[in-house]
Design an enzyme around this catalytic site. Structure first.
Site, PDB file in Angstrom:
ATOM      1  N   ASP A  28       0.825  -1.219   0.000  1.00  0.00           N
ATOM      2  CA  ASP A  28       0.000   0.000   0.000  1.00  0.00           C
ATOM      3  C   ASP A  28       0.859   1.269   0.000  1.00  0.00           C
ATOM      4  O   ASP A  28       1.969   1.273   0.529  1.00  0.00           O
ATOM      5  CB  ASP A  28      -0.911  -0.023   1.233  1.00  0.00           C
ATOM      6  CG  ASP A  28      -2.032   0.987   1.125  1.00  0.00           C
ATOM      7  OD1 ASP A  28      -2.351   1.423  -0.011  1.00  0.00           O
ATOM      8  OD2 ASP A  28      -2.602   1.359   2.171  1.00  0.00           O
ATOM      9  N   HIS A  45       1.773   3.065  -9.105  1.00  0.00           N
ATOM     10  CA  HIS A  45       1.505   1.628  -9.271  1.00  0.00           C
ATOM     11  C   HIS A  45       2.637   0.951 -10.045  1.00  0.00           C
ATOM     12  O   HIS A  45       3.021  -0.180  -9.738  1.00  0.00           O
ATOM     13  CB  HIS A  45       0.157   1.409  -9.974  1.00  0.00           C
ATOM     14  CG  HIS A  45      -1.009   1.909  -9.162  1.00  0.00           C
ATOM     15  ND1 HIS A  45      -1.175   1.555  -7.840  1.00  0.00           N
ATOM     16  CD2 HIS A  45      -2.038   2.739  -9.460  1.00  0.00           C
ATOM     17  CE1 HIS A  45      -2.263   2.156  -7.363  1.00  0.00           C
ATOM     18  NE2 HIS A  45      -2.799   2.878  -8.331  1.00  0.00           N
ATOM     19  N   LEU A 138      11.158 -19.875  -3.785  1.00  0.00           N
ATOM     20  CA  LEU A 138      10.042 -19.157  -3.162  1.00  0.00           C
ATOM     21  C   LEU A 138       8.719 -19.438  -3.869  1.00  0.00           C
ATOM     22  O   LEU A 138       8.661 -19.450  -5.097  1.00  0.00           O
ATOM     23  CB  LEU A 138      10.322 -17.642  -3.233  1.00  0.00           C
ATOM     24  CG  LEU A 138       9.217 -16.735  -2.714  1.00  0.00           C
ATOM     25  CD1 LEU A 138       9.180 -16.735  -1.190  1.00  0.00           C
ATOM     26  CD2 LEU A 138       9.407 -15.311  -3.227  1.00  0.00           C
TER      27      LEU A 138
HETATM   28  C1  IPE Z   1      -5.298  -2.495   0.372  1.00  0.00           C
HETATM   29  O1  IPE Z   1      -5.036  -1.168   0.153  1.00  0.00           O
HETATM   30  C2  IPE Z   1      -5.309  -3.240  -0.924  1.00  0.00           C
HETATM   31  C3  IPE Z   1      -4.027  -3.381  -1.602  1.00  0.00           C
HETATM   32  C4  IPE Z   1      -2.888  -2.909  -1.193  1.00  0.00           C
HETATM   33  C5  IPE Z   1      -4.068  -4.116  -2.819  1.00  0.00           C
HETATM   34  P1  IPE Z   1      -6.196  -0.095   0.014  1.00  0.00           P
HETATM   35  O2  IPE Z   1      -5.530   1.195  -0.294  1.00  0.00           O
HETATM   36  O3  IPE Z   1      -7.218  -0.574  -0.951  1.00  0.00           O
HETATM   37  O4  IPE Z   1      -6.822  -0.103   1.468  1.00  0.00           O
HETATM   38  P2  IPE Z   1      -7.708   0.992   2.202  1.00  0.00           P
HETATM   39  O5  IPE Z   1      -8.789   1.426   1.258  1.00  0.00           O
HETATM   40  O6  IPE Z   1      -6.802   2.143   2.543  1.00  0.00           O
HETATM   41  O7  IPE Z   1      -8.209   0.314   3.430  1.00  0.00           O
HETATM   42  C1  IPE Z   2      -1.888   0.203  -3.223  1.00  0.00           C
HETATM   43  O1  IPE Z   2      -1.597   1.561  -3.280  1.00  0.00           O
HETATM   44  C2  IPE Z   2      -2.191  -0.379  -4.575  1.00  0.00           C
HETATM   45  C3  IPE Z   2      -3.582  -0.781  -4.767  1.00  0.00           C
HETATM   46  C4  IPE Z   2      -4.515  -0.709  -3.857  1.00  0.00           C
HETATM   47  C5  IPE Z   2      -3.929  -1.302  -6.073  1.00  0.00           C
HETATM   48  P1  IPE Z   2      -2.733   2.657  -3.232  1.00  0.00           P
HETATM   49  O2  IPE Z   2      -3.139   2.993  -4.619  1.00  0.00           O
HETATM   50  O3  IPE Z   2      -3.831   2.269  -2.324  1.00  0.00           O
HETATM   51  O4  IPE Z   2      -1.942   3.885  -2.627  1.00  0.00           O
HETATM   52  P2  IPE Z   2      -2.517   4.959  -1.629  1.00  0.00           P
HETATM   53  O5  IPE Z   2      -2.992   4.227  -0.412  1.00  0.00           O
HETATM   54  O6  IPE Z   2      -3.624   5.677  -2.328  1.00  0.00           O
HETATM   55  O7  IPE Z   2      -1.344   5.838  -1.341  1.00  0.00           O
HETATM   56 MG    MG Z   3      -4.115   2.527  -0.335  1.00  0.00          MG
END
Ligand code: IPE
Ligand code: IPE
Ligand code: MG
Length: 243
Positions: A28, A45, A138
């Site tokens: 995240d 991403h 792994l």
């Molecule tokens: C969790 O992150 C999902 C992934 C990293 C794939 P999110 O960004 O979706 O989670 P929330 O919305 O902050 O809980």
């Molecule tokens: C995690 O990074 C990737 C996915 C959920 C696909 P985020 O896109 O949630 O990044 P933040 O949380 O907005 O910074």
């Molecule tokens: Mg996120």
């Protein structure tokens, strides 16, 4: 003294430290990483995908047996279409390129609901799994269109379809009907990005996992951070309800 300091060795991991068999990571913080650099979220991403490859290789090198990474949740479809499309394209690029993992002896598998994914990606996933099926290093599980609640709903449906009597249902019945049925629960779950929640990740499997949180945004996560998480894990006292 100066010469000694010059030759001072890098901090070495304690000899008897335990490497968790199964580490799970919520990848995240990609969006915020991009925003901090005035870049589009998609750039975050792309950077996150690169980081995943680096960390998976490192896990393979230090002898982690299972790595599960949260790449796309069942809730992430709520994002703007352009962002979802961009993430899907990153998956496509990554999967076409996944032959590299095979050559590094990393086995790739996917967990989550494939029926909700675009057909071509489902095919690429199956191909990547097939190509790396004989790898002995792994085992890397990528959670795509994954939700812990959704996983349990599918497990319950399968249990009912198999006609298993209510009184014969045990915890093992559930564990053997979820996506992760073939591997152990994660000992260590890592969540960078400053959020302190599971966001529907491995909710059944994490009952006794150790958690490691950090403010680092996923694209900035380093092998040193992983080492720190493992060191901290080694200081935990896991009691499983005992004394
Ligand atoms: C969790 O992150 C999902 C992934 C990293 C794939 P999110 O960004 O979706 O989670 P929330 O919305 O902050 O809980
Ligand atoms: C995690 O990074 C990737 C996915 C959920 C696909 P985020 O896109 O949630 O990044 P933040 O949380 O907005 O910074
Ligand atoms: Mg996120």
């Amino acid at each position: 003294m100066i010469i000694l300091a010059f030759f001072k060795k890098k901090k070495e991991a304690p000899i008897n430290r335990i490497i968790p068999e199964h580490i799970a990571i919520i990848m995240d913080g990609n969006g915020r990483w991009a925003k901090n650099r005035s870049l589009p979220r998609t750039a975050g991403h792309a950077a996150g995908s690169k980081k995943f490859k680096e960390i998976a290789r490192y896990c393979n090198k230090i002898g982690v047996k299972h790595l599960t990474v949260y790449a796309f949740s069942t809730e992430n479809w709520r994002r703007p279409k352009e962002e979802v499309d961009a993430i899907m394209n990153i998956f496509r690029d990554y999967l076409r390129d996944s032959a590299n993992f095979k050559s590094e002896n990393i086995k790739l598998e996917f967990i989550g609901d494939r029926s909700g994914m675009p057909d071509d990606i489902v095919q690429l996933m199956a191909q990547a799994e097939y190509d790396s099926k004989d790898a002995t290093g792994l085992k890397c599980y990528m959670a795509i269109n994954y939700g812990g609640r959704d996983e349990l709903v599918h497990a319950v449906r399968d249990i009912v379809k198999e006609g298993i009597c209510a009184e014969n249902i045990t915890e093992d019945t559930i564990s053997s009907h979820i996506y992760t049925k073939h591997y152990p629960d994660p000992e260590l779950i890592i969540r960078p990005s400053g959020e302190y929640r599971l966001s529907n990740f491995l909710i059944w499997q994490s009952a006794y996992s150790e958690f490691w949180f950090s403010n680092i945004l996923w694209p900035d996560f380093s092998t040193e951070d992983l080492e720190q998480a493992i060191d901290d894990y080694n200081k935990r006292n896991r009691r499983f309800g005992g004394v």
